[in-house]
Design a protein around this motif. Structure first.
Motif, short mmCIF file in Angstrom:
data_model
loop_
_atom_site.label_atom_id
_atom_site.label_comp_id
_atom_site.label_asym_id
_atom_site.label_seq_id
_atom_site.Cartn_x
_atom_site.Cartn_y
_atom_site.Cartn_z
N GLU A 31 0.83 -1.22 0.00
CA GLU A 31 0.00 0.00 0.00
C GLU A 31 0.86 1.26 0.00
OE1 GLU A 31 -3.52 0.50 0.21
OE2 GLU A 31 -3.46 -1.54 -0.58
N VAL A 32 2.01 1.18 0.63
CA VAL A 32 2.86 2.37 0.82
C VAL A 32 3.97 2.33 -0.23
CG1 VAL A 32 4.24 3.67 2.47
CG2 VAL A 32 2.29 2.34 3.27
N ASP A 33 3.65 2.76 -1.43
CA ASP A 33 4.58 2.64 -2.54
C ASP A 33 5.38 3.94 -2.70
OD1 ASP A 33 5.82 1.38 -4.69
OD2 ASP A 33 4.36 2.19 -6.12
N HIS A 34 6.08 4.28 -1.64
CA HIS A 34 6.79 5.57 -1.63
C HIS A 34 8.25 5.39 -2.02
CE1 HIS A 34 3.90 7.55 1.55
NE2 HIS A 34 3.25 6.98 0.55
N ILE A 35 8.93 6.52 -2.17
CA ILE A 35 10.36 6.51 -2.47
C ILE A 35 11.16 6.81 -1.21
CG2 ILE A 35 12.22 7.72 -3.67
CD1 ILE A 35 10.26 8.19 -5.98
N CYS A 36 12.19 6.00 -0.97
CA CYS A 36 13.19 6.29 0.05
C CYS A 36 14.56 6.12 -0.59
CB CYS A 36 13.05 5.34 1.24
SG CYS A 36 14.44 5.48 2.40
N VAL A 37 15.25 7.21 -0.82
CA VAL A 37 16.55 7.13 -1.51
C VAL A 37 17.60 6.48 -0.61
CG1 VAL A 37 18.40 8.50 -2.57
CG2 VAL A 37 16.01 8.98 -3.13
N CYS A 38 17.47 6.61 0.70
CA CYS A 38 18.40 5.91 1.61
C CYS A 38 18.24 4.40 1.53
CB CYS A 38 18.17 6.32 3.06
SG CYS A 38 18.54 8.04 3.43
#
Lengths: 714, 148
Positions: free
Chosen positions: B128-135
């Motif tokens: 559900e949480v298809d976000h971006i985390c560059v770390c």
């Protein structure tokens, strides 16, 4: 040439690179300074510690906390020396200092700058020593005040047996005690080596952490910026007003827009792009990634150039040896990359006739005060630079461009200003990771099992070259000082002339040279009919730490004891770099669309004394993800001066669905601390390429795997 | 010409005067109300850093007109600790030492709590949480959400 004799990593590059010119690296001896500017109200012991009335101990951290955990790591060193409870420890970023020597400069190279995975390497002993000096001062204060013999007691206290006092009761006296020059360091490991919870995480979970973009100053206005759509272009003429804008400010290569909120400033900035007349650079057509890369490939093969020679070993010219023993002759290529920090560039500044105060997400404090002086004409003592948390730095936030813009705008409008770049401006006005072409020629093995010869040429756009320094040993970092036995070797560098603005990118030269080296070692194994893991193990037999990490990933992945599952293949890569050793095995398969899926990653790191094994694991996990992004999709295409990346929609980065199952082993070691933050990145691309070659028979020598990827597509 | 609006954020009513009711909620929260926990990442609802809950629904505040938020219950990262699900998610983030730079985490956490409120559990939350985390904190987020 100072770094050649000793080092295969990037530590000694930085100072020269940033200063430009041919100056030799200057290592400033570390001193604990009482004269450093007091950071805040409270009793400070030396430049690094403050003890308040509630016995909370604050550690002033000169390195920038950008997610790698250095604030926590340095606090652990202090807690060990002072027997502190973890709950009484705080970390705080030091102000930028203009003192010489700079008390907050990394003791490895003297500058207040975070890069090259040097923070713990530089501060491990000096910070322990600073805390040990404070400990001796506190004990001496107790003796002076109360007589008798006193020792430390857990929780930041001193005791003589029946009685205990907190440090806070002693600090006023302790600061008057002359510091010892050679205090004894603690021999305990109560905090060092333990998975202490990160000091910055609670604030990063409840929303209270202040990143640069979150700074709020009374009376401030908001600004954004629009740059020339062509790299290095300049403002020729511009409107003097715009509806809704409080001010427009000419920034030379950009126009700053000041408004009552960030959204309005960004909106006006976007609309101004077509209303500003720009002076295009004369060489606009050469600011083109395809052209630069074609030139790089040609220079990698050219015989009519005089390369810089950055390493030679052996009695015989490797070219002569290769003529009869050549097994590998391969050309590898890596692209320009954007940094794509989650937090866009931003800076808050307040300028008056007699002062300038700046709040910036910066990894380059050393340069901030000179940058501000050049704009304001103020003296260093009139300038205060606060470092906020960074929403990623990745090398981009060493640069000063956005700080100079904020100060210029604040000076022009006479009010505090928070400048925030739009995401599009951030992508299109990056200082891109250099593009490199690397020709690697390797001979076979001699009777001792050593590689007969290596001729290595790196052709890359030069960060130093853009600063006027023709020497660029950073360009070959990762290719020199290899721990593999190679009898006759020559490592060459040829600059690929290019005016695309360049900058440091997480894992610097190693990010491309390790791709070439570790791909070539794999190609050598295949040419010799050897197993790539077994060949590395035999080549590294004399280096216990190197073998330690390679043996570990062999075992973790089951490489030597089991075949990869049907439809899968494994690839391995190894690096000695940043003062550490790391090895990585990836297991890959094909997705239904035929593209690669990295299913598993097994990584072992020997970074010497592991101050916080959990932080190290996190950095390696993150480094693998960052390396995966770069290997599979990372590419900043530039056409006729215009960068194509504009947002995350067309700059694909790894998302949850791309993440392999990861195992990270931190090898127990008593060696001096090595670097961690960048160490996880370089092995990823070659390990994936090596696995893919095994799976598909197709050798990928040019990154990324999938050019033109988008976030919603591939 | 400013329009006066009342916004309920984390249970508190804020009066704001906006020049344009199409101003994204993100910038009203950050620049006008001073709740800076909600982050600007991409501005085009791709990265998820700006996620807030509006009447319990996950919304990208970077493209959510402030005018449409009037009369609704807005929850930002600063308000997550006000309910049990938010506290549970935050505790899981700390227990698993999830954040690195931390910039995307307010959006990750807020979306996680939104997914929990929508009835999702455990490994469902990650999809559900298809976000971006560059770390690259994804694997720790996966671990943290397992128990939620």
């Amino acid at each position: 040439m100072d770094r050649l004799a000793s080092s295969s990593d990037s530590v000694s590059i930085n100072r020269r690179a940033f200063l430009g010119g041919g100056a030799a690296a200057l290592v400033v001896p570390f001193t604990v300074s009482f004269s450093a500017r007091a950071q805040a109200a409270g009793s400070t012991l030396g430049a690094y510690l403050k003890i308040d009335s509630t016995n909370v101990v604050t550690v002033y951290v000169g390195s920038t906390e950008m997610g790698q955990g250095i604030m926590t790591g340095l606090a652990q060193l202090v807690a060990e020396e002072l027997m502190l409870s973890w709950s009484q420890v705080r970390g705080e970023q030091a102000l930028a200092s203009s003192a010489s020597p700079n008390p907050y400069g990394n003791p490895l190279f003297g500058m207040q700058l975070t890069g090259g995975s040097t923070s713990m390497r530089g501060w491990y002993l000096p910070m322990r020593k600073a805390a040990a000096i404070a400990r001796e001062q506190l004990l001496a204060a107790a003796r002076q005040l109360y007589g008798g013999a006193w020792t430390l007691k857990a929780g930041g206290q001193v005791t003589n047996g029946p009685v205990a006092y907190p440090f806070s009761a002693l600090v006023a006296t302790a600061v008057t005690i002359p510091p010892l020059t050679s205090p004894t360091l603690a021999t305990t490991s109560t905090v060092i080596g333990k998975k202490m919870p990160r000091l910055d995480i609670p604030a990063k979970v409840n929303g209270s952490a202040i990143f640069g973009i979150d700074v709020r100053v009374p009376g401030m206005v908001y600004a954004s910026v629009v740059h020339c759509p062509t790299l290095t272009g300049k403002v020729a003429s511009m409107p003097t007003t715009a509806a809704g804008a409080l001010a427009l400010v000419n920034l030379g290569n950009a126009v700053g827009v000041v408004a009552n909120d960030t959204w309005t400033a960004m909106k006006i900035a976007r609309s101004l792009a077509s209303k500003i007349a720009w002076t295009q650079p004369a060489n606009m057509a050469t600011l083109d990634s395809a052209l630069v890369q074609a030139n790089g490939r040609a220079l990698a093969q050219a015989t009519n150039v005089a390369p810089k020679i950055y390493e030679t070993t052996g009695a015989v010219d490797p070219a002569i040896v290769l003529a009869s023993t050549r097994k590998v002759d391969a050309l590898y290529q890596t692209p320009f990359l954007a940094h794509a920090c989650m937090e866009v560039l931003n800076c808050t500044a307040s300028v008056t006739a007699t002062s300038c105060e700046v709040w910036a997400p910066t990894q380059g404090q050393q340069f901030c005060i000179p940058t501000i002086q050049a704009i304001t004409g103020l003296a260093p003592a009139q300038i205060t630079v606060h470092t906020t948390f960074l929403g990623g730095g990745l090398g981009r936030k060493i640069e000063q461009d956005y700080i100079a813009q904020a100060v210029t705008i604040a000076k022009a409008v006479g009010k505090p200003v928070k400048l925030t770049w739009s995401r599009e401006q951030d992508f299109k006005n990056d200082k891109y990771r250099p593009t490199a072409a690397m020709r690697v020629q390797l001979g076979g093995l001699d009777s001792n099992g050593a590689i007969t010869a290596m001729l290595y040429r790196n052709v890359s756009t030069s960060i130093n070259g853009q600063k006027g320094n023709p020497e660029d040993t950073g360009a070959v970092a990762g290719a020199v000082g290899l721990p593999y036995p190679i009898v006759n070797r020559r490592v060459e560098f040829v600059a690929n002339p290019c005016d695309v603005p360049l900058g440091y990118w997480r894992s610097v030269g190693e990010s491309y040279n390790i791709f070439a080296i570790e791909s070539a070692i794999d190609e050598l194994a295949l040419a010799l009919g050897r197993d790539p893991m077994a060949l590395r193990k035999s080549l590294l037999v004399a280096d216990a730490r190197a073998r330690g990490v390679v043996d570990a990933v062999d075992k973790m992945s089951g490489w030597s004891t089991s075949t990869a599952p049907s439809g899968s293949a494994r690839g391995v890569a190894f690096m000695k770099g940043f003062g550490s050793y790391i090895a990585l095995v990836v297991q890959v398969s094909r997705k239904t669309d035929g593209t690669i899926k990295v299913d598993k990653a097994f990584c072992a790191i020997d970074c010497g004394v592991a101050i916080n094994p959990d932080s190290i694991e996190a950095q390696v996990q993150g480094g693998i993800i960052h390396g995966l992004t770069a290997a599979l999709w990372g590419e900043a295409v530039i056409v006729n001066g215009a960068p194509k990346p504009g947002n995350f929609s067309n700059y694909r980065v790894a998302k949850a669905r791309d993440v392999p199952q990861m195992s990270v082993a931190v090898i127990a070691s008593t060696a001096a601390p090595g670097g961690v933050g960048e160490t996880g990145v370089p092995c990823v691309a070659p390990a994936i390429a090596n696995a893919w070659a095994k799976l598909s028979g197709q050798r990928i020598r040019t990154l990324p795997f999938y050019s033109g990827a988008t976030m919603s597509g591939l | 010409m400013a329009t006066n609006l009342t916004l309920n954020v984390n249970g508190v009513n804020y009066s704001v005067a906006v020049a344009d009711t199409s101003m994204p909620l993100l910038w009203v929260l950050r620049d006008m109300i001073g709740l800076t926990g909600t982050k600007y990442g991409c501005g085009i609802e791709v990265c998820g850093a700006c996620t807030v809950l509006v009447n319990g629904q996950r919304e990208h505040s970077c493209v959510f007109d402030v005018g449409s938020a009037v009369g609704k219950q807005i929850v930002t990262v600063e308000g997550l600790a006000k309910d049990a699900q938010g506290q549970k998610a935050q505790a899981a983030w700390i227990a698993n030492q999830v954040p690195q730079c931390g910039y995307c985490q307010p959006g990750m956490l807020t979306a996680t709590v939104g997914a929990m409120k929508a009835g999702h559990h455990g490994s469902e939350i990650m999809s559900e949480v298809d976000h971006i985390c560059v770390c690259g904190t994804y694997s720790r987020i996966a671990k943290a959400t397992q128990a939620l």
